[in-house]
Design an enzyme around this catalytic site. Structure first.
Site, PDB file in Angstrom:
ATOM      1  N   ASP A   1       0.811  -1.225   0.000  1.00 19.64           N
ATOM      2  CA  ASP A   1       0.000   0.000   0.000  1.00 19.64           C
ATOM      3  C   ASP A   1       0.844   1.274   0.000  1.00 19.64           C
ATOM      4  O   ASP A   1       0.406   2.314   0.510  1.00 19.64           O
ATOM      5  CB  ASP A   1      -0.967   0.032   1.196  1.00 19.64           C
ATOM      6  CG  ASP A   1      -1.915  -1.150   1.192  1.00 19.64           C
ATOM      7  OD1 ASP A   1      -2.262  -1.622   0.088  1.00 19.64           O
ATOM      8  OD2 ASP A   1      -2.302  -1.601   2.282  1.00 19.64           O
TER       9      ASP A   1
ATOM     10  N   LYS B   1       1.974   2.130  -5.046  1.00 20.41           N
ATOM     11  CA  LYS B   1       2.535   1.560  -6.281  1.00 20.41           C
ATOM     12  C   LYS B   1       1.637   1.838  -7.476  1.00 20.41           C
ATOM     13  O   LYS B   1       2.118   2.149  -8.566  1.00 20.41           O
ATOM     14  CB  LYS B   1       2.728   0.038  -6.121  1.00 20.41           C
ATOM     15  CG  LYS B   1       3.681  -0.353  -5.008  1.00 20.41           C
ATOM     16  CD  LYS B   1       3.726  -1.855  -4.809  1.00 20.41           C
ATOM     17  CE  LYS B   1       2.448  -2.474  -4.307  1.00 20.41           C
ATOM     18  NZ  LYS B   1       2.080  -2.124  -2.926  1.00 20.41           N
TER      19      LYS B   1
ATOM     20  N   GLN C   1       1.915  -6.094  -3.155  1.00 20.95           N
ATOM     21  CA  GLN C   1       2.362  -6.227  -1.757  1.00 20.95           C
ATOM     22  C   GLN C   1       3.654  -5.427  -1.536  1.00 20.95           C
ATOM     23  O   GLN C   1       3.842  -4.420  -2.198  1.00 20.95           O
ATOM     24  CB  GLN C   1       2.528  -7.709  -1.383  1.00 20.95           C
ATOM     25  CG  GLN C   1       1.223  -8.478  -1.263  1.00 20.95           C
ATOM     26  CD  GLN C   1       0.619  -8.928  -2.575  1.00 20.95           C
ATOM     27  OE1 GLN C   1       1.265  -9.579  -3.363  1.00 20.95           O
ATOM     28  NE2 GLN C   1      -0.632  -8.597  -2.825  1.00 20.95           N
TER      29      GLN C   1
ATOM     30  N   GLY D   1      -4.636  -4.111  -3.858  1.00 24.36           N
ATOM     31  CA  GLY D   1      -5.580  -3.044  -4.194  1.00 24.36           C
ATOM     32  C   GLY D   1      -4.752  -1.840  -4.576  1.00 24.36           C
ATOM     33  O   GLY D   1      -4.092  -1.249  -3.727  1.00 24.36           O
ATOM     34  N   HIS D   2      -4.690  -1.540  -5.855  1.00 17.51           N
ATOM     35  CA  HIS D   2      -3.842  -0.451  -6.348  1.00 17.51           C
ATOM     36  C   HIS D   2      -4.729   0.708  -6.809  1.00 17.51           C
ATOM     37  O   HIS D   2      -5.501   0.566  -7.753  1.00 17.51           O
ATOM     38  CB  HIS D   2      -2.958  -0.951  -7.505  1.00 17.51           C
ATOM     39  CG  HIS D   2      -2.007  -2.033  -7.080  1.00 17.51           C
ATOM     40  ND1 HIS D   2      -1.269  -2.779  -7.952  1.00 17.51           N
ATOM     41  CD2 HIS D   2      -1.657  -2.489  -5.838  1.00 17.51           C
ATOM     42  CE1 HIS D   2      -0.514  -3.638  -7.283  1.00 17.51           C
ATOM     43  NE2 HIS D   2      -0.746  -3.487  -5.998  1.00 17.51           N
TER      44      HIS D   2
HETATM   45  P1  GDP Z   1      -0.708   0.372  -3.548  1.00 18.94           P
HETATM   46  O1  GDP Z   1      -1.342  -0.895  -3.108  1.00 18.94           O
HETATM   47  O2  GDP Z   1       0.759   0.405  -3.263  1.00 18.94           O
HETATM   48  O3  GDP Z   1      -1.016   0.717  -4.976  1.00 18.94           O
HETATM   49  O4  GDP Z   1      -1.355   1.529  -2.646  1.00 18.94           O
HETATM   50  P2  GDP Z   1      -2.917   1.703  -2.279  1.00 18.94           P
HETATM   51  O5  GDP Z   1      -3.647   2.191  -3.467  1.00 18.94           O
HETATM   52  O6  GDP Z   1      -3.432   0.466  -1.614  1.00 18.94           O
HETATM   53  O7  GDP Z   1      -2.819   2.779  -1.139  1.00 18.94           O
HETATM   54  C1  GDP Z   1      -2.276   4.035  -1.348  1.00 18.94           C
HETATM   55  C2  GDP Z   1      -3.335   5.078  -0.994  1.00 18.94           C
HETATM   56  O8  GDP Z   1      -2.715   6.340  -0.900  1.00 18.94           O
HETATM   57  C3  GDP Z   1      -4.401   5.229  -2.057  1.00 18.94           C
HETATM   58  O9  GDP Z   1      -5.604   5.617  -1.425  1.00 18.94           O
HETATM   59  C4  GDP Z   1      -3.877   6.365  -2.927  1.00 18.94           C
HETATM   60  O10 GDP Z   1      -4.910   7.059  -3.608  1.00 18.94           O
HETATM   61  C5  GDP Z   1      -3.236   7.231  -1.880  1.00 18.94           C
HETATM   62  N1  GDP Z   1      -2.075   8.009  -2.317  1.00 18.94           N
HETATM   63  C6  GDP Z   1      -1.083   7.664  -3.182  1.00 18.94           C
HETATM   64  N2  GDP Z   1      -0.135   8.632  -3.218  1.00 18.94           N
HETATM   65  C7  GDP Z   1      -0.553   9.597  -2.358  1.00 18.94           C
HETATM   66  C8  GDP Z   1       0.003  10.827  -1.931  1.00 18.94           C
HETATM   67  O11 GDP Z   1       1.087  11.230  -2.329  1.00 18.94           O
HETATM   68  N3  GDP Z   1      -0.700  11.551  -0.995  1.00 18.94           N
HETATM   69  C9  GDP Z   1      -1.893  11.123  -0.498  1.00 18.94           C
HETATM   70  N4  GDP Z   1      -2.518  11.872   0.405  1.00 18.94           N
HETATM   71  N5  GDP Z   1      -2.450   9.959  -0.890  1.00 18.94           N
HETATM   72  C10 GDP Z   1      -1.782   9.210  -1.787  1.00 18.94           C
HETATM   73  P1  IMO Z   2      -0.922  -4.138  -2.286  1.00 18.87           P
HETATM   74  O1  IMO Z   2      -0.472  -4.701  -3.598  1.00 18.87           O
HETATM   75  C1  IMO Z   2      -1.045  -4.568   2.054  1.00 18.87           C
HETATM   76  C2  IMO Z   2      -1.244  -8.645   3.626  1.00 18.87           C
HETATM   77  C3  IMO Z   2      -2.515  -9.091   4.320  1.00 18.87           C
HETATM   78  C4  IMO Z   2      -1.958 -10.069   5.326  1.00 18.87           C
HETATM   79  C5  IMO Z   2      -0.830 -10.749   4.551  1.00 18.87           C
HETATM   80  C6  IMO Z   2      -1.207 -12.082   3.929  1.00 18.87           C
HETATM   81  O2  IMO Z   2      -2.212  -3.413  -2.354  1.00 18.87           O
HETATM   82  O3  IMO Z   2       0.167  -3.385  -1.621  1.00 18.87           O
HETATM   83  P2  IMO Z   2      -2.735 -12.749   1.857  1.00 18.87           P
HETATM   84  O4  IMO Z   2      -4.190 -12.515   1.597  1.00 18.87           O
HETATM   85  O5  IMO Z   2      -1.833 -12.206   0.826  1.00 18.87           O
HETATM   86  O6  IMO Z   2      -2.428 -14.191   2.161  1.00 18.87           O
HETATM   87  O7  IMO Z   2      -2.444 -11.958   3.244  1.00 18.87           O
HETATM   88  O8  IMO Z   2      -0.472  -9.833   3.518  1.00 18.87           O
HETATM   89  N1  IMO Z   2      -1.428  -8.127   2.250  1.00 18.87           N
HETATM   90  C7  IMO Z   2      -1.323  -6.830   1.932  1.00 18.87           C
HETATM   91  N2  IMO Z   2      -1.123  -5.747   2.704  1.00 18.87           N
HETATM   92  N3  IMO Z   2      -1.119  -4.442   0.711  1.00 18.87           N
HETATM   93  C8  IMO Z   2      -1.296  -5.520  -0.074  1.00 18.87           C
HETATM   94  O9  IMO Z   2      -1.259  -5.459  -1.419  1.00 18.87           O
HETATM   95  C9  IMO Z   2      -1.444  -6.785   0.536  1.00 18.87           C
HETATM   96  N4  IMO Z   2      -1.643  -8.039   0.063  1.00 18.87           N
HETATM   97  C10 IMO Z   2      -1.615  -8.840   1.125  1.00 18.87           C
HETATM   98  O10 IMO Z   2      -3.157  -8.004   4.943  1.00 18.87           O
HETATM   99  O11 IMO Z   2      -1.373  -9.380   6.398  1.00 18.87           O
HETATM  100 MG    MG Z   3      -2.877  -1.533  -1.867  1.00 22.79          MG
END
Ligand code: GDP
Ligand code: IMO
Ligand code: MG
Length: 487
Positions: free
Chosen positions: A64, A67, A275, A91-92
């Site tokens: 999270d 990416k 991840q 979840g991207h």
């Molecule tokens: P990922 O799994 O690495 O793609 O990240 P996620 O999408 O799960 O979580 C990142 C969260 O931070 C999302 O809600 C993005 O919209 C938000 N986000 C990304 N870059 C920024 C930033 O620079 N500032 C803020 N406030 N939010 C951001």
């Molecule tokens: P992105 O790509 C954050 C965590 C789960 C749990 C552990 C194992 O959005 O960064 P799983 O279902 O993979 O067997 O769960 O890994 N986890 C993540 N945490 N971002 C993710 O993906 C994750 N994918 C799995 O919360 O702790």
């Molecule tokens: Mg994510």
């Protein structure tokens, strides 16, 4: 200490121009003879052709990190995006002019119609989740035909994988990982146990029926004996998945071949990690990890592109830390300051909605991620979340049994002994969301970033100050090294 062991390396191939035409990538066999194909491959393997540039995007923390947003920024010039590990546990989030997309299986390239998106062999694919995501993208006006491909070697998640995971997560005496309940772990278990179903097998109706009948019999017996689970109906499952298979068929390719040909033609590839480093099955905080190699090494095994064709690794880190699910988190804040970061950063799972644990930036962890992944460029996201602070603590070292160390413990219980050593850096206490150049950032913010560079030995190439595509600061050296356009 691991400082400065992974310095930035400039590759001459990086600055080379390339065409982003997608036609021949869509149809790997189009207009070529077998002899011509093998010439391309032979020449490629001998390094005679000028192949396209490549970069791996890897989460440098616990996932999270943002990416999704960064892959989207890079696809302004990269031609292909290939996901290499994980499944719909990811979840991207990508926000374009205020419109939000949450991608789980489909790579970020899908939001640019000229880009090719590939789900590699290292991914575990839930056919129903994939079709749901594709349908929702189509409904949102996103092009998904002839620009999205699924590896014929990706493993398939079936309902019994979820049944086994739920049983195991809730069984007394078992370590609760806090998984996403998507069946990810049991699917990788079947892959390694050589009893998995791959996408190519999903398309083979007779094999699919036999596989589901046999696997259901076995899994139902185990799940009943261990977890007292209700048995699953093999016939119903077969009908549902045979139908899904026909809908998936048009997307299926030998994606290793597709990607290597794309490279040979000079097309550029972003390998999209899911991840993060500390969730990697080998290098993360085992057993509180996911079940795949989310680190950069997974990009090669998870796509079939050789490690020698990987030019650079870009590590994504938040300006602070988060983690979702159970497991070690040395710099975690369990007080009002942690709650404050969660609120300001909107730290709730993109897919599961679970609150994310929050903490200060952990530099020993980041140095470890740099070493394991070979990170040469860092992207720092969510800098804006720290905008209100006058002072920002950063974990600069670990102390174990009174001794300073940068070593990441091999056992999860080893983290309990870690005492984080903090240094307070000055905050900038003013908004950064509208800033578009490094020079325009407040001095204290520039110093915060310079401190990260000094402590990790990697250069900061991009700074994100908001969730939107536009809220991005590109460092000129990064722009030229990656062949990006200056915004
Ligand atoms: P990922 O799994 O690495 O793609 O990240 P996620 O999408 O799960 O979580 C990142 C969260 O931070 C999302 O809600 C993005 O919209 C938000 N986000 C990304 N870059 C920024 C930033 O620079 N500032 C803020 N406030 N939010 C951001
Ligand atoms: P992105 O790509 C954050 C965590 C789960 C749990 C552990 C194992 O959005 O960064 P799983 O279902 O993979 O067997 O769960 O890994 N986890 C993540 N945490 N971002 C993710 O993906 C994750 N994918 C799995 O919360 O702790
Ligand atoms: Mg994510």
């Amino acid at each position: 200490m691991l400082k400065r062991t992974h310095q930035y390396r400039r590759s001459s191939q990086f600055s080379s121009q390339f065409s982003s035409g997608a036609t021949s990538v869509c149809d790997p066999g189009a207009g070529r003879t077998v002899a011509q194909d093998s010439q391309v491959e032979l020449a490629l393997s001998r390094g005679r052709t000028s192949r396209g540039r490549t970069a791996v995007i890897v989460g440098a923390q616990w996932g999270d990190e943002g990416k999704g947003k960064i892959v989207d920024v890079l696809t302004q010039t990269f031609s292909v995006v290939a996901r290499y590990a994980g499944g719909h546990n990811a979840g991207h989030t990508v926000i374009i002019n205020g419109k939000k997309f949450i991608l789980q299986l489909v790579p970020g390239g899908i939001l640019r119609p000229e880009c090719i998106s590939v789900i590699g062999n290292g991914v575990v694919l839930d056919p129903l989740a994939f079709l749901k995501e594709v349908a929702s993208l189509r409904a949102g006006g996103v092009k998904v035909d002839s620009n999205l491909f699924v590896s014929n070697r990706a493993q398939v998640i079936l309902p019994y994988h979820r049944m086994m995971e739920l049983g195991s997560e809730n069984a007394p005496g078992r370590v609760k990982i806090g998984t996403t309940s998507r069946g990810i772990g049991p699917t990788y278990e079947d892959k390694m146990g050589r009893r998995g179903l791959r996408v190519a097998d999903l398309l083979d109706t007779a094999l699919l029926r036999t596989h589901i009948e046999n696997a259901c019999r076995e899994k139902n017996m185990i799940a009943h004996a261990l977890f007292n689970s209700e048995p699953l109906d093999a016939d119903k499952m077969f009908r549902e998945y045979a139908d899904a298979a026909e809908q998936i068929r048009p997307f299926v390719r030998d994606t290793a071949l597709l990607l290597n040909r794309a490279l040979a033609e000079g097309k550029s590839i972003v390998f999209e990690g899911a991840q993060g480093t500390m969730l990697d099955i080998d290098h993360g905080t085992y057993p509180f990890v996911t079940s795949s190699n989310s680190t950069s090494g997974g990009a090669a095994t998870g796509t079939g592109v050789p490690p020698t064709s990987i030019d650079t690794v870009i590590g994504i880190t938040k300006a602070y830390c988060t983690r979702v699910g159970s497991g070690p988190f040395p710099s975690e804040l369990v007080d009002a300051r942690g709650e404050d970061l969660r609120k300001r950063g909107n730290e709730f799972g993109a897919v599961t909605g679970r609150p994310r644990r929050t903490g200060w930036l952990d530099l020993p962890e980041l140095r470890y991620a740099g070493m394991i992944n070979g990170i040469s460029w860092l992207v720092v996201t969510k800098l804006d979340v720290l905008d209100h602070l006058t002072e920002i603590p950063v974990c600069v070292g670990y102390k174990v049994d009174g001794k300073e160390t940068d070593e990441a413990p091999a056992q999860a219980c080893g983290y309990e002994k870690i005492e984080c050593l903090y240094r307070n850096l000055p905050g900038w206490a003013c908004p950064t969301q509208a800033i578009r150049t490094v020079e325009a950032l407040p001095k204290a913010a520039r110093e915060y970033l310079a401190f990260i560079e000094k402590e990790t030995g990697a250069r900061v190439g991009l700074i994100s100050t908001g969730p939107d595509r536009e809220q991005t600061i590109l460092v000129p050296d990064f722009v030229s090294a990656l062949g990006l356009k200056n915004c």
